[in-house]
Design a protein around this motif. Sequence first.
Motif, PDB file in Angstrom:
ATOM      1  N   TYR A  32     -20.516 -28.269  11.043  1.00  0.00           N
ATOM      2  CA  TYR A  32     -20.628 -29.733  11.136  1.00  0.00           C
ATOM      3  C   TYR A  32     -21.140 -30.166  12.504  1.00  0.00           C
ATOM      4  O   TYR A  32     -22.117 -30.916  12.611  1.00  0.00           O
ATOM      5  N   HIS A  89     -24.960 -41.695   6.348  1.00  0.00           N
ATOM      6  CA  HIS A  89     -23.526 -41.685   6.636  1.00  0.00           C
ATOM      7  C   HIS A  89     -23.191 -40.699   7.764  1.00  0.00           C
ATOM      8  O   HIS A  89     -22.349 -40.970   8.610  1.00  0.00           O
ATOM      9  N   LEU A  90     -23.870 -39.545   7.745  1.00  0.00           N
ATOM     10  CA  LEU A  90     -23.638 -38.535   8.787  1.00  0.00           C
ATOM     11  C   LEU A  90     -24.257 -38.956  10.113  1.00  0.00           C
ATOM     12  O   LEU A  90     -23.941 -38.396  11.161  1.00  0.00           O
ATOM     13  N   THR A 255     -15.595 -29.386   7.154  1.00  0.00           N
ATOM     14  CA  THR A 255     -15.765 -30.703   7.769  1.00  0.00           C
ATOM     15  C   THR A 255     -16.949 -31.435   7.134  1.00  0.00           C
ATOM     16  O   THR A 255     -16.888 -32.629   6.831  1.00  0.00           O
ATOM     17  N   ALA A 259     -17.069 -35.031   5.016  1.00  0.00           N
ATOM     18  CA  ALA A 259     -17.971 -36.130   5.376  1.00  0.00           C
ATOM     19  C   ALA A 259     -18.839 -36.534   4.184  1.00  0.00           C
ATOM     20  O   ALA A 259     -19.088 -37.716   3.949  1.00  0.00           O
TER      21      ALA A 259
END
Lengths: 284, 283, 244
Positions: A32, A89-90, A255, A259
């Motif tokens: 991540y 979103h990330l 992770t 997400a």
Amino acid sequence: MKRILAFLLVPLLSLSAFACGTPGIEIEQDNYAAIIERGYVVVGLECQYAPFNWTVNAADRGETAVLIDGTDAYCDGYDVVVAQAVATHLGVDLVVKAIDWDGLIPSLAVNGRIDLIIAGMSPTPERAETVAFSAEYYRSTHVVVVRADSAFADATSILGFTGAKVVGQLGTIYDDLIPQMTGALHENPLSDVPTIVTSIKSGINDATVLERPVAVAIIAGNPELAFIDFLPGSGFVVDDADAAVAIAVRQADVTLLAAVNAALAAISAETREGWMLSAIDRQP
Amino acid sequence: MTPSPLTRRPAARRLWFNLAAFAAVVGILYALNPDIGEAVGAVSIPDDFVGGSLFTLWKYAGLFLDGAVTTVVISMVGTVVGFAIALLLVFLRLQAPTRRDARAMAFLKIAASRFAKGYVSVFRGTPMIVQAAFFWYGLGLFGDAFVCGLFVVSVNTAAYIAEILRGGIASVDDGQREAARSLGMKPVQAFFAVVFPQAVKHSLPSIGNEFIINVKDTAVLSVIGIFELFNQTRRIAGIHYRQLEAYAIVAVIYLVLTTGLSKLLSIVETKFDLPRPELPSSN
Amino acid sequence: MTPILEIRNLTKSFDGVPVLKGIDLDVDPGEVVCVIGSSGSGKSTLLRCLNLLEEPDGGSIRFEERELTDPATDVDRLRADMGMVFQSFNLFRNMSVLGNCTIAQRKVKGKAKAAAETRAIQALSEVGMAGFASQDPAKLSGGQKQRVAIARALSMDPQIMLFDEPTSALDPEMVGEVLDVMKALAASGMTMIVVTHEMAFARAVADRVVFMDQGVIVESGTPEALFLKPQEERTAAFLRRYRA
């Protein structure tokens, strides 16, 4: 003589210099932080599975289309819209790679060449042994595609295909559902949907099993084909996992998976259906 | 020297024949679908084959062109780099111990020759599609499919060109080497100044053939996800789920590429007075 | 006078079949030796052993005071001093006439291009081929090719010239021009060993004629002695066959 040797060796050495470097990914670790640091997430899909994903010209592309890595062509479709939402979103850029169906999971889990599979893939238990799946991001019913003028076009139940040659895509839920069509002849699976469509049009096969949106896309370009919806009770019995499609991540990427799920949770059911309808609409 | 009317006539006749054949093909297409303008301008793909093909070609010409360029580039670079590797292979292959060599040197020479022989056997004896899958999916040494594809085509072509060169060297009369040695040249000098240039000249037409074979055979690189002409066509076929039209177009593109390149090579061969090879077949 | 070339007990066999069975021969500086004999007598093999194009099995070859068969000897260096002319010319097909005559000067002697070309043109003039310097050898007649081959060897300023049936591959009308060049060369004092079937040439030019049969030197002597009064029956038989 030394000059000649150097002349021979230079191309060899320069070749071996290329022979390294996967993009900073450790298969066994949680990547991540590395992905966020890097600033882009790499998504793998086929780009030949409309309306989930298809290839489009630079000239004809809409706002939703994304450049396919290593080409001048673009990829559009429901999966691309979802991928864009996840990337946003990330907080990273989206990179899309076009990879054949049977190369998707190895590219994710073995070589680390992609970070996510968003390719209309169902989260089956078999695949879940190798990769981890997000929550579902689309769910649909399964239909049968036939030639419009064939004797099977009037079937109302999946049991109405006695003697029909039915073919599925290799390594997909479609192929696994065919045995439910009692009396039908289960043909050897083919590698991709366009090839299956051609085989039905040319009479090599009589029918195939597909998700409804895909069938709609096929009929748009091939009016000599038709698809059959089944009423509840006369259609396929599909496991919950098989009816849905989900995003695949490496099992160690815990992770990242969390997400991705958070990103999907932010998309309402109405928004999803709207994206799918407009994808079917955009599909050329 | 001006060509006499007698020698000119067959060429002119051939030109007229080609033009007539081209007109006939266009005529048949027109008869099958008179609305060419409508087909290429359509919003969605026309239902019939000719209309669908024209639509596909018109609308996705850019994608076809990208694929064709990638195919030609990979084939060309693969052939050139393959030639360079083949030079090394042939050099190793021709090592043979002489009576004057020390034991270690003799051993090295035998090992080098065996290695080159084994290399040629392995790469000629296995399909390129297997080699591509092995290096890309199996070893996973490469971060970039295009580079991996170039590597595979290069090392594969090297095996074939090495054999072509070996044949070319064998075809040079031994008297050439003897004459060079009799003038005091060392074996290496005799080889590179006299034997090898002649061998390469003899081999060039066959090496050109390898290039044309590569144009066709690089289609197998679609297995590792390179967007050469064939893979690009698969994606185009997937846009409308219409393979027949897309594959018909790509067949014509391949044909134009291979015949065009053949013609080009034959012009070069005539110009440099090289022996003409037979028509290339697949590896 | 010290011989320039001393051959002692030279032996050579191919696949166990003896071709040279102990040859002894000395050649003095400036001497022209013609070697005659029927096909298979070993005369070409003898010539090819002299500059080690064939590696002899046994015996010794001393040239310019050095032992050629000693592995420590730089054979390439000594070969540069022994010009060789082949039956089938063996002109380098990838070079012009001038290139044929300069390549070895430059590679072996390390001469500059201009110096090599000057010497080459001089050698080509000696054989009457200077006007063809820029030509492709493939376009020349057989006689012209062989004259260029002689010039190519002469460009290296050899101490001795070896001729291996230089006129056998030529059409009869071209034999004369090559033999004339060789006569002029002999007259200039060049040491020569000539394997030939041209008896008239041997008689006119040779200082000594050597007759070989079945791998041995049967008889040698002045042309007059050998041709007119052969001592051995085999020599006489060969000469009779030849005249008939």
